[in-house]
Motif scaffolding. Structure first.
Motif, mmCIF file in Angstrom:
data_model
loop_
_atom_site.group_PDB
_atom_site.id
_atom_site.type_symbol
_atom_site.label_atom_id
_atom_site.label_comp_id
_atom_site.label_asym_id
_atom_site.label_seq_id
_atom_site.Cartn_x
_atom_site.Cartn_y
_atom_site.Cartn_z
ATOM 1 N N UNK A 1 -43.563 -39.076 28.260
ATOM 2 C CA UNK A 1 -43.717 -39.716 29.565
ATOM 3 C C UNK A 1 -43.182 -41.148 29.604
ATOM 4 N N UNK A 2 -41.929 -41.371 29.208
ATOM 5 C CA UNK A 2 -41.390 -42.732 29.275
ATOM 6 C C UNK A 2 -41.214 -43.178 30.721
ATOM 7 N N UNK A 3 -41.257 -44.487 30.934
ATOM 8 C CA UNK A 3 -41.103 -45.014 32.287
ATOM 9 C C UNK A 3 -39.672 -45.042 32.769
ATOM 10 N N UNK A 4 -38.706 -44.930 31.848
ATOM 11 C CA UNK A 4 -37.294 -44.967 32.225
ATOM 12 C C UNK A 4 -36.563 -43.786 31.596
ATOM 13 N N UNK A 5 -35.705 -43.147 32.376
ATOM 14 C CA UNK A 5 -34.933 -42.000 31.908
ATOM 15 C C UNK A 5 -33.530 -42.053 32.507
ATOM 16 N N UNK A 6 -32.611 -41.287 31.907
ATOM 17 C CA UNK A 6 -31.257 -41.157 32.433
ATOM 18 C C UNK A 6 -30.799 -39.724 32.310
ATOM 19 N N UNK A 7 -30.085 -39.190 33.304
ATOM 20 C CA UNK A 7 -29.745 -37.764 33.313
ATOM 21 C C UNK A 7 -28.632 -37.386 32.344
ATOM 22 N N UNK A 8 -28.752 -36.185 31.800
ATOM 23 C CA UNK A 8 -27.678 -35.544 31.049
ATOM 24 C C UNK A 8 -26.896 -34.617 31.996
ATOM 25 N N UNK B 1 -38.299 -24.172 31.643
ATOM 26 C CA UNK B 1 -37.299 -24.722 30.739
ATOM 27 C C UNK B 1 -37.909 -25.831 29.875
ATOM 28 N N UNK B 2 -37.234 -26.107 28.761
ATOM 29 C CA UNK B 2 -37.752 -27.061 27.782
ATOM 30 C C UNK B 2 -36.618 -28.014 27.373
ATOM 31 N N UNK B 3 -36.695 -29.308 27.646
ATOM 32 C CA UNK B 3 -37.829 -30.144 27.904
ATOM 33 C C UNK B 3 -37.325 -31.191 28.879
ATOM 34 N N UNK B 4 -38.143 -31.812 29.682
ATOM 35 C CA UNK B 4 -37.626 -32.707 30.717
ATOM 36 C C UNK B 4 -36.940 -33.936 30.119
ATOM 37 N N UNK B 5 -37.491 -34.490 29.015
ATOM 38 C CA UNK B 5 -36.876 -35.661 28.385
ATOM 39 C C UNK B 5 -36.758 -35.430 26.881
ATOM 40 N N UNK C 1 -43.880 -35.522 31.527
ATOM 41 C CA UNK C 1 -43.465 -36.230 32.728
ATOM 42 C C UNK C 1 -44.058 -37.635 32.769
ATOM 43 N N UNK C 2 -43.263 -38.571 33.255
ATOM 44 C CA UNK C 2 -43.710 -39.936 33.435
ATOM 45 C C UNK C 2 -44.071 -40.197 34.888
ATOM 46 N N UNK C 3 -44.083 -41.454 35.289
ATOM 47 C CA UNK C 3 -44.436 -41.803 36.673
ATOM 48 C C UNK C 3 -43.421 -41.301 37.691
ATOM 49 N N UNK C 4 -42.272 -40.834 37.206
ATOM 50 C CA UNK C 4 -41.193 -40.344 38.070
ATOM 51 C C UNK C 4 -41.276 -38.838 38.281
ATOM 52 N N UNK C 5 -42.367 -38.195 37.865
ATOM 53 C CA UNK C 5 -42.445 -36.731 37.821
ATOM 54 C C UNK C 5 -42.135 -36.072 39.160
#
Length: 414
Positions: free
Chosen positions: A314-321, A287-291, A30-34
């Motif tokens: 723990x990247x600072x930017x993510x996008x949903x699948x 579940x595995x894995x958040x990113x 998890x990153x800062x958006x956890x």
């Protein structure tokens, strides 16, 4: 490149249930958006790696100062003022100084005589710290080992593995009256049953309060017999222990190999697997894995894309699948509910479960065949809400208390 977005239920509508009533979990860097993402997806169970033995005592026995740790920790209070997650620690990430080198692999090895004494002392300190950190939990679940699977995850004997649990069980229960000792953290497939029997013969069962597994399973999981394997393991554990052990899934997922064309089908498959875990009686499933991350050949496990190249954890930017909003819908509709059994009479490739909480009943139904299936379902009401797998609701008449709907691999929830 391309943009992704997800429409999820308003987190304000989510209820907080106790850890004994909570099913949905996630493992991840998890990153800062956890907290925001856990809130949006309905994630409650998370791993706690802070008490892994090798992290606290990497070089020698006694490095971990429980008194100092307790002094700096404020107890976590579950008053609903912030998003609540429940921790699952795994204790036996073995420091190499404590185990026989010939038996060590990945995280686990057979304890030396010195290691046994140090492991006993460490379990007692870990229990003190965890009890102080989480005084409001009804149970303190301690998963002992992590994937002690021969030959790549462990090279010792079953008796040596059982000894690790014997020491931990005595130490943890003497210090923590809420302790639940869980393991062995292998699998649930057909060939995992004989290995569980061998562990039982080696003497592990008196030291297991609960069963944990990493229930990875080939797809399509219905045709591959996942339900039969879950039931076989449950029966075997009852036979070996003389009681129904609580069962927890502590890592489950599948990879797309970073092929976007596989994401939609994989999302549907994994959401059906999650329904089978809940439906067959597992208490929670992580579940595995958040990113997405890149570790050797392992690629494409994430529920979100990593949007910062070169930052696997723990990247600072993510996008949903596509799987992210599907999980959000499933957790909103089913959290806090318990399975009342499988629905097996709607057709050869139709499947599902009834879940209940008080007067609220949710039927999770799907068909894993090649074509959609039309079904008639007695519901005892003149209308019902039918949700698709993304949580979109549609009021559906049920004349005479019978609803008619179509089932497919996308698992509508009625």
């Amino acid at each position: 490149g391309y943009l992704t977005y997800a429409v999820v239920p308003d987190p304000a509508g989510r209820k907080l249930y106790s850890e004994k009533e909570t099913f949905f979990g996630m493992q991840g860097g998890y990153g800062p958006w956890a907290e925001d993402i856990c809130r949006k997806l309905g994630i409650r169970w998370v791993l706690d790696d802070s008490l892994q033995w090798k992290r606290q005592e990497p070089n020698k026995a006694g490095e971990f100062d429980a008194d100092k740790e307790i002094a700096k920790l404020a107890p976590t209070r579950y008053d609903g003022s912030k998003w609540v997650t429940y921790p699952l620690p795994t204790l036996f990430g073995a420091p190499e100084w404590a185990v026989d080198p010939a038996t060590f692999a990945y995280m686990t090895g057979a304890l030396t005589e010195e290691g046994e004494k140090a492991w006993d002392a460490y379990c007692r300190k870990a229990a003190r710290v965890f009890s102080h950190r989480y005084p409001d939990l009804e149970q303190h679940i301690y998963q002992i080992t992590w994937e002690p699977i021969r030959p790549w995850g462990y090279r010792g004997t079953d008796k040596q593995l059982a000894r690790i649990y014997e020491i931990a069980h005595k130490a943890l229960h003497e210090v923590d009256p809420k302790a639940v000792v869980a393991g062995p953290c292998r699998g649930i497939k057909e060939d995992d049953v004989p290995s569980m029997r061998e562990l039982a013969q080696a003497g592990i069962m008196p030291y297991l309060d609960a069963f944990t597994a990493h229930p990875y399973y080939p797809m399509p999981s219905e045709k591959e017999g996942m339900v039969a394997c879950l039931r076989n393991m449950k029966r075997t554990l009852r036979e070996l222990s003389g009681k129904d052990l609580a069962m927890y899934g502590t890592e489950q997922g599948h990879s797309t190999d970073e092929d976007p064309s596989r994401e939609l089908n994989l999302a549907r498959e994994l959401m059906r697997q999650n329904l089978m875990m809940l439906g067959e009686g597992f208490r929670f499933n992580i579940l595995f894995y958040i990113v997405d991350y890149r570790l050797g050949s392992q690629r494409g496990y994430g529920y979100y894309y990593t949007l910062l190249p070169g930052v696997p954890w723990a990247p600072g930017k993510i996008g949903p699948k596509p799987i992210a909003p599907a999980l959000a819908a499933q957790s909103l509709l089913l959290e806090g509910h318990k399975s009342t059994g499988a629905i097996e009479w709607l057709g050869e490739t139709a499947w599902g479960y009834a879940f209940q909480r008080g007067d609220d009943v949710v039927l999770a139904l799907w068909d894993y065949g090649e074509k959609p299936r039309k079904v008639m379902i007695p519901v005892g009401a003149e209308s019902v809400a039918v949700y698709d797998w993304m949580g979109n609701a549609k009021a559906t008449p049920a004349p005479g208390g019978v609803a008619v709907t179509w089932l497919s691999r996308t698992a509508p929830l009625t």
